[in-house]
Design a protein around this motif. Structure first.
Motif, PDB file in Angstrom:
ATOM      1  N   ASN A  51       0.805  -1.221   0.000  1.00  0.00           N
ATOM      2  CA  ASN A  51       0.000   0.000   0.000  1.00  0.00           C
ATOM      3  C   ASN A  51       0.838   1.271   0.000  1.00  0.00           C
ATOM      4  O   ASN A  51       0.302   2.366  -0.054  1.00  0.00           O
ATOM      5  N   SER A  52       2.179   1.119   0.085  1.00  0.00           N
ATOM      6  CA  SER A  52       3.037   2.297  -0.005  1.00  0.00           C
ATOM      7  C   SER A  52       3.211   2.654  -1.467  1.00  0.00           C
ATOM      8  O   SER A  52       2.758   1.943  -2.358  1.00  0.00           O
ATOM      9  N   ASN A  53       3.868   3.744  -1.724  1.00  0.00           N
ATOM     10  CA  ASN A  53       3.988   4.251  -3.095  1.00  0.00           C
ATOM     11  C   ASN A  53       5.099   3.523  -3.830  1.00  0.00           C
ATOM     12  O   ASN A  53       6.204   4.011  -3.984  1.00  0.00           O
ATOM     13  N   GLY A  54       4.803   2.294  -4.300  1.00  0.00           N
ATOM     14  CA  GLY A  54       5.811   1.488  -4.973  1.00  0.00           C
ATOM     15  C   GLY A  54       6.725   0.825  -3.956  1.00  0.00           C
ATOM     16  O   GLY A  54       6.382   0.666  -2.799  1.00  0.00           O
ATOM     17  N   VAL A 146      26.137   3.619  -2.706  1.00  0.00           N
ATOM     18  CA  VAL A 146      24.687   3.796  -2.653  1.00  0.00           C
ATOM     19  C   VAL A 146      24.038   2.414  -2.687  1.00  0.00           C
ATOM     20  O   VAL A 146      24.395   1.582  -3.528  1.00  0.00           O
ATOM     21  N   ILE A 147      23.091   2.176  -1.768  1.00  0.00           N
ATOM     22  CA  ILE A 147      22.441   0.871  -1.668  1.00  0.00           C
ATOM     23  C   ILE A 147      20.932   1.043  -1.819  1.00  0.00           C
ATOM     24  O   ILE A 147      20.358   1.983  -1.262  1.00  0.00           O
ATOM     25  N   GLY A 148      20.284   0.136  -2.558  1.00  0.00           N
ATOM     26  CA  GLY A 148      18.831   0.233  -2.720  1.00  0.00           C
ATOM     27  C   GLY A 148      18.237  -0.957  -3.433  1.00  0.00           C
ATOM     28  O   GLY A 148      18.948  -1.899  -3.815  1.00  0.00           O
ATOM     29  N   TYR A 149      16.915  -0.907  -3.594  1.00  0.00           N
ATOM     30  CA  TYR A 149      16.155  -1.997  -4.210  1.00  0.00           C
ATOM     31  C   TYR A 149      15.355  -1.463  -5.400  1.00  0.00           C
ATOM     32  O   TYR A 149      14.154  -1.187  -5.275  1.00  0.00           O
ATOM     33  N   PRO A 150      15.985  -1.293  -6.554  1.00  0.00           N
ATOM     34  CA  PRO A 150      15.236  -0.788  -7.713  1.00  0.00           C
ATOM     35  C   PRO A 150      14.124  -1.751  -8.103  1.00  0.00           C
ATOM     36  O   PRO A 150      14.350  -2.944  -8.279  1.00  0.00           O
ATOM     37  N   GLY A 151      12.918  -1.207  -8.214  1.00  0.00           N
ATOM     38  CA  GLY A 151      11.771  -2.042  -8.585  1.00  0.00           C
ATOM     39  C   GLY A 151      11.387  -3.055  -7.539  1.00  0.00           C
ATOM     40  O   GLY A 151      10.606  -3.974  -7.814  1.00  0.00           O
ATOM     41  N   GLY A 152      11.915  -2.926  -6.313  1.00  0.00           N
ATOM     42  CA  GLY A 152      11.582  -3.881  -5.260  1.00  0.00           C
ATOM     43  C   GLY A 152      12.212  -5.241  -5.464  1.00  0.00           C
ATOM     44  O   GLY A 152      11.817  -6.212  -4.826  1.00  0.00           O
ATOM     45  N   TYR A 181      20.094   3.841 -10.052  1.00  0.00           N
ATOM     46  CA  TYR A 181      18.991   3.084 -10.622  1.00  0.00           C
ATOM     47  C   TYR A 181      17.660   3.629 -10.113  1.00  0.00           C
ATOM     48  O   TYR A 181      17.500   3.921  -8.930  1.00  0.00           O
ATOM     49  N   ARG A 182      16.700   3.746 -11.009  1.00  0.00           N
ATOM     50  CA  ARG A 182      15.370   4.213 -10.619  1.00  0.00           C
ATOM     51  C   ARG A 182      14.750   3.227  -9.623  1.00  0.00           C
ATOM     52  O   ARG A 182      14.801   2.027  -9.818  1.00  0.00           O
ATOM     53  N   GLY A 183      14.189   3.775  -8.569  1.00  0.00           N
ATOM     54  CA  GLY A 183      13.563   2.917  -7.570  1.00  0.00           C
ATOM     55  C   GLY A 183      14.413   2.686  -6.330  1.00  0.00           C
ATOM     56  O   GLY A 183      14.039   1.916  -5.451  1.00  0.00           O
ATOM     57  N   ILE A 198      25.938   9.901   4.676  1.00  0.00           N
ATOM     58  CA  ILE A 198      25.870  11.353   4.504  1.00  0.00           C
ATOM     59  C   ILE A 198      24.553  11.797   3.871  1.00  0.00           C
ATOM     60  O   ILE A 198      24.230  12.988   3.869  1.00  0.00           O
ATOM     61  N   GLY A 199      23.779  10.848   3.321  1.00  0.00           N
ATOM     62  CA  GLY A 199      22.558  11.260   2.652  1.00  0.00           C
ATOM     63  C   GLY A 199      21.559  10.145   2.426  1.00  0.00           C
ATOM     64  O   GLY A 199      21.822   8.972   2.700  1.00  0.00           O
ATOM     65  N   ILE A 200      20.392  10.552   1.927  1.00  0.00           N
ATOM     66  CA  ILE A 200      19.267   9.651   1.618  1.00  0.00           C
ATOM     67  C   ILE A 200      18.917   9.841   0.149  1.00  0.00           C
ATOM     68  O   ILE A 200      18.718  10.973  -0.299  1.00  0.00           O
ATOM     69  N   VAL A 201      18.848   8.753  -0.595  1.00  0.00           N
ATOM     70  CA  VAL A 201      18.512   8.852  -2.015  1.00  0.00           C
ATOM     71  C   VAL A 201      17.128   9.467  -2.170  1.00  0.00           C
ATOM     72  O   VAL A 201      16.152   9.000  -1.576  1.00  0.00           O
ATOM     73  N   LYS A 202      17.045  10.529  -2.972  1.00  0.00           N
ATOM     74  CA  LYS A 202      15.789  11.255  -3.169  1.00  0.00           C
ATOM     75  C   LYS A 202      15.150  10.893  -4.511  1.00  0.00           C
ATOM     76  O   LYS A 202      14.055  10.355  -4.561  1.00  0.00           O
ATOM     77  N   LEU A 203      15.832  11.182  -5.602  1.00  0.00           N
ATOM     78  CA  LEU A 203      15.255  10.896  -6.917  1.00  0.00           C
ATOM     79  C   LEU A 203      16.308  10.916  -8.014  1.00  0.00           C
ATOM     80  O   LEU A 203      17.373  11.521  -7.872  1.00  0.00           O
ATOM     81  N   LYS A 204      15.985  10.216  -9.078  1.00  0.00           N
ATOM     82  CA  LYS A 204      16.784  10.240 -10.295  1.00  0.00           C
ATOM     83  C   LYS A 204      16.251  11.346 -11.182  1.00  0.00           C
ATOM     84  O   LYS A 204      15.043  11.484 -11.369  1.00  0.00           O
TER      85      LYS A 204
END
Length: 253
Positions: A51-54, A146-152, A181-183, A198-204
């Protein structure tokens, strides 16, 4: 005297035997130590709530179970609502679909794009260390991870990125890095030398509207301006503002 010597001897022997007994208790898991698992990949998790935004990313910053993510990842949520987190690099049971409450979310994530989550479960994960004030921000251009889960999907570990501009003139609360990467929104940006976030990924970067802070302060309301596509650039929120925000003063970091 003999009785005293025998008594002392018995205490000495008992003390010597105590150490191997304790070792065996832990070895055969009669007792289990809660050793903290370290690693930036382990402390970074996926927001899996449908239910979150993506799909988005969050990262652990406190032994009190507090995590930081991007505010826009919780567009459809309010303070006190629950999302679910999965630490997929934690190879133990009980680290999937962990409920986390939203304990802080700014009123306008277009202005302040960050949020704080609280997990009540005790996590055996060492939190990431957060950077303090950056000295000489005009000259600060570190190599970053930078670490993340593009597209979940699977976790992406981008260890070849760099801060392009840290002290941005049009928005001092954000900084530029190379394209990600987007997402990957909500993921940590980590200085490779200090190992601190030092930061939080905001947007591409794409065609979108950005807050014009100078004009907004002049007219007393949020003013958006159109930003054209700038290939190869992404924006990140500076981590220090999360802790200095008056809205997070109630949080026990």
């Amino acid at each position: 005297v003999r009785k005293s010597v025998l008594k002392f001897q018995n205490i000495f022997i008992s003390t010597l035997l105590l150490f191997p007994v304790i070792y065996l208790l832990f070895e055969y898991k009669v007792f289990q130590s809660n050793e903290m698992v370290t690693g930036d990949r382990v402390a970074t998790c996926k927001i899996v709530d449908d239910n979150s935004n993506g799909y988005c990313t969050a990262f652990l910053v406190s032994k009190n179970g507090l995590l930081i993510t991007a505010g826009h990842c919780l567009d459809n949520k309010n303070m006190g609502d629950v999302v679910f987190l999965t630490f997929d690099k934690m190879k133990k049971e009980g680290y999937s679909n962990i409920p986390a409450r939203i304990v802080f979310k700014p009123n306008d994530v277009n202005v302040d794009d960050y949020a704080v989550l609280q997990v009540d479960k005790e996590l055996e994960i060492e939190p990431l260390e957060v950077a303090g004030k950056i000295e000489n921000p005009d000259l600060y251009n570190p190599s970053v991870t930078v670490i993340g889960y593009p597209g979940g999907k699977d976790q992406v570990y981008d260890a070849a990125n760099v801060v392009r501009v840290y002290n941005r003139s049009d928005d001092s609360t954000t900084f530029e890095i190379n394209e990600i990467y987007r997402g990957m929104s909500g993921g940590p940006v980590i200085d490779k030398e200090t190992k601190q976030v030092i930061g939080i990924v905001k947007l591409k970067m794409k065609n979108f509207s950005l807050v014009n802070r100078e004009l907004s302060e002049q007219v007393g309301e949020v003013v958006l301006e159109s930003v054209t596509d700038q290939e190869g650039i992404s924006y990140c929120e500076k981590i220090q503002q999360v802790f200095s925000d008056p809205g997070t003063s109630h949080i026990n970091w």
